[in-house]
Design a protein around this motif. Sequence first.
Motif: not given
Length: 207
Positions: A71-82
């Motif tokens: 859940y932490r990785e999802r919140n932190k990383n999904l916004r980095k997608l193009p």
Amino acid sequence: MGKIVTLENFKKGWEFAEEEKGWCLRGHIKTYKTFKNKDFKNESGENKYLKKTLILWSASRNGRINWGRLYRERNKNLRKLPKKTLSDDLTENDFEKITNVVKKITKCKLLTNPSFVFGSKATHFYFPCLVPAIDSNVRGILVKKYRNYSEVEIYKNYLRLGNEELKDNQQEVEKIYEHINKIPDCNIDRTDLNIDAKIFEWCLLGE
């Protein structure tokens, strides 16, 4: 390997997914709409739905999951997608960003060398337009095609192949969307809910 993205291959891939996996297109679209609309009362509700979906889609087999880390990785990383789709003009930098996000989420599965099946599915729910999931059968196809490649390079080549195929076969893609919209309870507007990455995945499965 000939042309992959065709209506015929999509139908074959979809038929295989339904008969062998028990995954219906109607259920997929319902899941995509739920994640897209974020129709949850709170983050806890979203987390429970994500966990339920991953288990339902057989992404959590063969190894325990660190759900809190996911859940932490999802919140932190999904916004980095193009902010693009798999049919757009993607660059090597875009492929790198997508692969890195999937890689980080994959590590939430507590195995020594987890495959990208888990991370790609967990990311795909939120971005069916951009991030193709690797089902175990699809992974088998890719491992044969890209022998002696690392898991990271296999996934990156998967993205490159999908991008090329979708861009080169837009007429077939439109036919596939038209076909989907004829199925009861599967009506979608591509400009509102784009599932190009799923279309490529199932075309590859049916090729």
